[in-house]
Design a protein around this motif. Structure first.
Motif, mmCIF file in Angstrom:
data_model
loop_
_atom_site.group_PDB
_atom_site.id
_atom_site.type_symbol
_atom_site.label_atom_id
_atom_site.label_comp_id
_atom_site.label_asym_id
_atom_site.label_seq_id
_atom_site.Cartn_x
_atom_site.Cartn_y
_atom_site.Cartn_z
ATOM 1 N N GLN A 146 4.743 13.851 -93.281
ATOM 2 C CA GLN A 146 5.743 12.793 -93.385
ATOM 3 C C GLN A 146 5.653 11.811 -92.225
ATOM 4 O O GLN A 146 5.177 12.130 -91.150
ATOM 5 N N ASP A 147 6.149 10.608 -92.520
ATOM 6 C CA ASP A 147 6.191 9.545 -91.525
ATOM 7 C C ASP A 147 7.352 9.821 -90.565
ATOM 8 O O ASP A 147 8.497 9.876 -90.956
ATOM 9 N N ARG B 95 9.253 1.247 -89.442
ATOM 10 C CA ARG B 95 8.547 1.133 -90.726
ATOM 11 C C ARG B 95 8.755 -0.257 -91.308
ATOM 12 O O ARG B 95 7.809 -0.896 -91.786
ATOM 13 N N ALA B 96 9.993 -0.699 -91.283
ATOM 14 C CA ALA B 96 10.293 -2.024 -91.824
ATOM 15 C C ALA B 96 9.479 -3.091 -91.097
ATOM 16 O O ALA B 96 8.939 -4.010 -91.720
ATOM 17 N N THR B 97 9.371 -2.947 -89.768
ATOM 18 C CA THR B 97 8.623 -3.937 -89.001
ATOM 19 C C THR B 97 7.171 -4.007 -89.461
ATOM 20 O O THR B 97 6.664 -5.088 -89.776
ATOM 21 N N THR B 98 6.516 -2.850 -89.537
ATOM 22 C CA THR B 98 5.104 -2.885 -89.929
ATOM 23 C C THR B 98 4.940 -3.294 -91.390
ATOM 24 O O THR B 98 4.025 -4.038 -91.730
ATOM 25 N N PRO C 30 18.186 -1.513 -90.676
ATOM 26 C CA PRO C 30 16.820 -1.497 -90.121
ATOM 27 C C PRO C 30 16.016 -2.742 -90.486
ATOM 28 O O PRO C 30 15.150 -3.169 -89.702
ATOM 29 N N VAL C 31 16.303 -3.326 -91.627
ATOM 30 C CA VAL C 31 15.592 -4.552 -92.010
ATOM 31 C C VAL C 31 15.940 -5.670 -91.038
ATOM 32 O O VAL C 31 15.071 -6.422 -90.584
ATOM 33 N N LEU D 159 14.490 -9.177 -86.375
ATOM 34 C CA LEU D 159 14.635 -9.656 -84.996
ATOM 35 C C LEU D 159 13.338 -9.489 -84.221
ATOM 36 O O LEU D 159 12.946 -10.357 -83.445
ATOM 37 N N THR D 160 12.679 -8.356 -84.440
ATOM 38 C CA THR D 160 11.405 -8.127 -83.773
ATOM 39 C C THR D 160 10.367 -9.157 -84.226
ATOM 40 O O THR D 160 9.660 -9.744 -83.407
ATOM 41 N N LEU D 161 10.306 -9.381 -85.523
ATOM 42 C CA LEU D 161 9.321 -10.332 -86.042
ATOM 43 C C LEU D 161 9.643 -11.755 -85.604
ATOM 44 O O LEU D 161 8.745 -12.567 -85.406
#
Lengths: 221, 221
Positions: free
Chosen positions: A2-3, A10-13, A45-46, A51-53
């Motif tokens: 499992q991840d 995960r959402a970021t990648t 999380p999205v 924000l990261t992107l």
DNA sequence: GCATTTTTTAACGTATACATTAAATCATAC
DNA sequence: GTATGATTTAATGTATACGTTAAAAAATGC
């Protein structure tokens, strides 16, 4: 297996992949709720991924409009290449100063070998892959972690352009000679040569790419 | 007049200020809940701010430990200056290429004037302020928005070091001559001179700062 | 006493609820 | 038919609730 990563990571990648693959085309808008549903998680999380992107310059957050996938114009690409050119050249110089042993430079040598082979077999994807590895390792050898981060963010953006130009541009034969010369200069501890050759190498790539993009009118990739 | 910004934005700027002012010292840990309480908002916007600051390299998020304020070592400062040196020098060259009119360069000229005056009056804070304006405007004139963003993030980090070294380092008299020469080169449309002088200027500043930091053993600012 | 296991605690990651408010829709006047 | 204003809608920004789980504390064995 499992991840183990968090949904936020995960959402970021995954969002990044969707942007690079074109699933989220440049200039398009996407509501947080939609993306959350697509990714099978809640908005939280999205939003964190968004924000990261945003910090990486890939998207913008427009209230009530959703996530806007930033388009990348020819001018943007020129700007990005300018940054890459300076920072990678510095890394090359610093790598040469560091007096690495041949063993330390093995990854670099392998990447060059793979590029040569890929060229011989006309496998442009394999070439692009090895080219990426070469540049990534070069920057790593430069020993400046912040610089590596910045370069990797910039390179991400270049990848979008490369996907569309890889097959219409001239074969990168000169490129290979440059890589070899940079490798040589680093191995011999010659910072100035390493810097200057890599600088010229990147400038050349920049001009070629930008003129291609302008010619093909990719005014928002 | 009320602050129209979102709590998330407010948290970002306030936390940043708290880091620069030393209210959140380098190396210290802070739970999201505590910070939220201090800022008078819920955890959500604080978390969003934390993600933004992480992207800028100011903090790290350590599960169950809280926000760690990243320390900045002498090596970090050297790395940051290296990046600043390359990118600002490029900006100077590009600004010279752009053939700005004297009117366009007014802000730059004003900043230089202010620096001269501040030096005459021995007002180091005023000097630092004008120096900031000079560099910011120089980068803006370079016309590369991404580069400006990166430089401003890097400069933020330098500010921390400067606060502690401003009063123990030699007076920046040479600095002023350099600024004038860079201005002149830009006004005359001489990219190489603009680049090279600014490059030397920054390299010098880097070496001075790093040796100061090492001498005073700021091994985590 | 010290090491090991068990229990407890509490911080985070995430889901969800909700008020605010910009945008869109509809109604009205001209 | 168009322009203006009222109403509705819905996406965000934020608060809050909660399950998970790493760390701390307590209990147990040696």
């Amino acid at each position: 297996m499992q991840d183990t990563r968090s949904n936020s990571e995960r959402a970021t990648t995954e969002l990044r992949e969707m942007i690079f693959s074109g699933a989220l085309p440049p200039g398009s808008d996407h509501l947080e709720t939609e993306l959350a549903e697509k990714l099978g998680m809640s908005r939280t999380p999205v939003r964190e991924a968004a924000l990261t992107l945003r910090a990486q310059g890939l998207v913008e957050l427009r209230p009530r409009r959703g996530l806007r996938i930033n388009p990348v114009s020819a001018k943007d690409m020129a700007d990005i290449y300018d940054i890459l050119t300076e920072l990678e050249s510095l890394a090359a110089a610093r790598a040469a100063e560091a007096r690495y042993s041949r063993a330390d430079l093995a990854t670099l040598a392998t990447a060059i070998g793979d590029m040569t082979e890929a060229l011989a077999q006309d496998d442009l994807r394999a070439w692009a892959n090895a080219d990426d590895r070469f540049h990534r390792e070069l920057v790593r050898l430069g020993g400046n972690a912040r610089l590596s981060m910045i370069v990797s963010v910039m390179r991400d953006q270049v990848r979008r352009a490369r996907a569309t130009t890889l097959f219409i541009r001239p074969k990168p034969t000169q490129s290979n000679d440059d890589h070899r010369a940079v490798y040589q200069a680093i191995a011999e501890g010659d910072p100035k040569t390493a810097h200057d050759i890599h600088h010229a190498h990147r400038l050349h790539a920049r001009d070629m790419l930008v003129s291609l993009l302008e010619k093909h009118q990719f005014h928002g990739l």
